[in-house]
Design an enzyme around this catalytic site. Structure first.
Site, PDB file in Angstrom:
ATOM      1  N   ARG A  95      30.933  18.272 -15.818  1.00 44.08           N
ATOM      2  CA  ARG A  95      30.668  17.248 -14.811  1.00 44.08           C
ATOM      3  C   ARG A  95      31.732  16.166 -14.951  1.00 44.08           C
ATOM      4  NH1 ARG A  95      26.575  12.185 -15.143  1.00 44.08           N
ATOM      5  NH2 ARG A  95      26.751  11.466 -12.990  1.00 44.08           N
ATOM      6  N   ARG A 130      10.651   2.087 -18.106  1.00 41.58           N
ATOM      7  CA  ARG A 130       9.391   2.266 -18.830  1.00 41.58           C
ATOM      8  C   ARG A 130       9.039   1.024 -19.633  1.00 41.58           C
ATOM      9  NH1 ARG A 130      11.530   7.760 -21.435  1.00 41.58           N
ATOM     10  NH2 ARG A 130      13.281   6.304 -21.583  1.00 41.58           N
ATOM     11  N   ASN A 143       9.611  10.448 -12.383  1.00 40.34           N
ATOM     12  CA  ASN A 143       8.545  10.161 -13.343  1.00 40.34           C
ATOM     13  C   ASN A 143       7.737   8.898 -13.076  1.00 40.34           C
ATOM     14  OD1 ASN A 143       9.213  12.424 -15.172  1.00 40.34           O
ATOM     15  ND2 ASN A 143      11.105  11.300 -15.499  1.00 40.34           N
ATOM     16  N   ASP A 176      31.336  14.715  -9.055  1.00 37.00           N
ATOM     17  CA  ASP A 176      30.232  14.003  -8.415  1.00 37.00           C
ATOM     18  C   ASP A 176      30.627  13.438  -7.058  1.00 37.00           C
ATOM     19  OD1 ASP A 176      27.783  14.116  -9.698  1.00 37.00           O
ATOM     20  OD2 ASP A 176      28.307  12.607 -11.185  1.00 37.00           O
TER      21      ASP A 176
END
Length: 379
Positions: free
Chosen positions: A76, A268, A315, A133
């Site tokens: 990548r 988070r 998530n 990318d």
């Protein structure tokens, strides 16, 4: 490129070496196809370099005793500039050209190329393939790739490139398998993570995206500021006495969620915090996503589907719900239960726009491109 409808290859093993660099806590983790941990160990001493981490991986691979060999290595590469709009086999000339683009992606490109150099040394004669990318966004209309600057600067490479293209290609391929008719319509994909961007697509091809000349632009991110009036940079240098290096550090490493909250760049941790600045940082992030959703819908002249991906997008169910509820003006009807249960489709029957969540798989896209390039050369 994307949109061809063929499935992504399945990985036998996957893993990561993170925390590489002197003084950092580096680890090598390897999992099987079901996500079970096969190896999790600290990298010490020289193993904390890219070459050392690769040596540790190869040592683990040799112990598996299955006789497998490395046929090619896919990489990548964040920035391909104006010239690299498709995967390419890496040689010294390509490597030099990619190194010249490091100032455009200082958080990523140097590490990407360090991995390439380590692999070239470890696998002498084995094909190394660069996957970019930026390449996915080469289909954008010219009007969406230009800044309102003199044309000579655009011709010299000062233009909107866009990033996260390998992730977007992964989502296009998966969505084409899941909902083939919808995937060919107007789709906005939100890649939300420590690095965050959004892309508006039609017929599986990029039309407009939030990142532009560098991965700094667009949405609020973990440590990157996102969209910023360029005059702020002039002010910081002229009135605050900051050097170019100082400004680069501020905008790339000390801003975003970290700068807004003063606590963390990790969503988070911010969601678990009772500090008001943490809640303010989350609200800022959501507001930027909602505003850019409207901008991309305008670029597409409408929207038929929204897909969330990336570490946060996949998530953070509560955050997804807040975003979707604030996009109700698009005709969205959220299925809160499906969203919280982690279902693929997040909207209720009768919603004018459907919303989905899909797990991105950039490595599978890289593997597919690498295999295709080798096969095309063999043929």
């Amino acid at each position: 490129m994307a949109g061809e409808g063929d499935a992504l290859p399945a990985a036998r093993w996957s893993g990561e070496a993170d925390g590489l660099g002197a003084g950092l806590k580096a680890r090598l983790r390897i999992r099987d196809a079901e996500g079970r941990t096969l190896h999790d160990a600290a990298l010490e001493g020289d193993s904390r370099s890219h070459q050392g981490a690769l040596a540790a991986l190869l040592e683990w691979h040799a112990r598996q005793g299955d006789g497998g060999r490395i046929a090619a290595v896919g990489h990548r590469i964040v920035h391909g500039g104006a010239n690299f709009v498709a995967p390419v086999r890496i040689d010294d000339a390509v490597l030099a050209e990619l190194a010249a683009l490091e100032p455009l992606a200082p958080l990523h490109q140097p590490h990407n190329l360090a991995g390439v150099r380590a692999a070239m040394k470890a696998f002498d004669g084995v094909p190394q393939v660069a996957c970019f990318d930026t390449a996915f966004h080469s289909t954008q209309p010219d009007v969406n790739r230009r800044f309102a600057l003199p044309r000579a600067l655009h011709d010299a490479g000062v233009r909107r490139y866009g990033f996260h293209g390998l992730s977007y290609e992964s989502i296009v391929t998966q969505f084409a398998q899941l909902a083939p008719q919808l995937a060919q319509q107007r789709v906005i994909v939100a890649h939300l993570g420590n690095g965050a961007s959004m892309c508006g697509m039609a017929e599986g091809r990029s039309v407009a995206t939030t990142m532009s000349f560098s991965p700094l632009d667009g949405l609020t991110m973990g440590t990157r500021c996102g969209h910023l009036d360029a005059a702020v940079v002039l002010y910081l240098m002229r009135s605050q006495g900051m050097s170019a290096d100082d400004v680069e550090k501020l905008l790339f490493r000390e801003s975003g969620l970290l700068g807004l909250s003063g606590i963390s760049s990790d969503m988070r941790e911010l969601e678990a915090s009772a500090v008001p600045a943490a809640a303010e940082a989350i609200t800022h992030f959501i507001e930027q996503v909602v505003q850019h959703m409207g901008s991309l819908a305008a670029a597409l002249r409408g929207v038929d589907a929204i897909v969330f991906t990336g570490g946060i997008g996949e998530n953070a169910a509560a955050l997804r719900e807040r975003i979707l509820l604030q996009c109700g003006w698009l005709g969205l009807r959220v299925d809160a239960q499906a969203n919280r249960a982690g279902k693929a489709q997040l909207t209720a029957p009768g919603s004018a726009v459907s919303a989905w969540v899909l797990r991105t798989d950039e490595e599978a896209v890289i593997a597919r491109h690498t295999a295709r390039l080798l096969l095309s050369r063999a043929g």
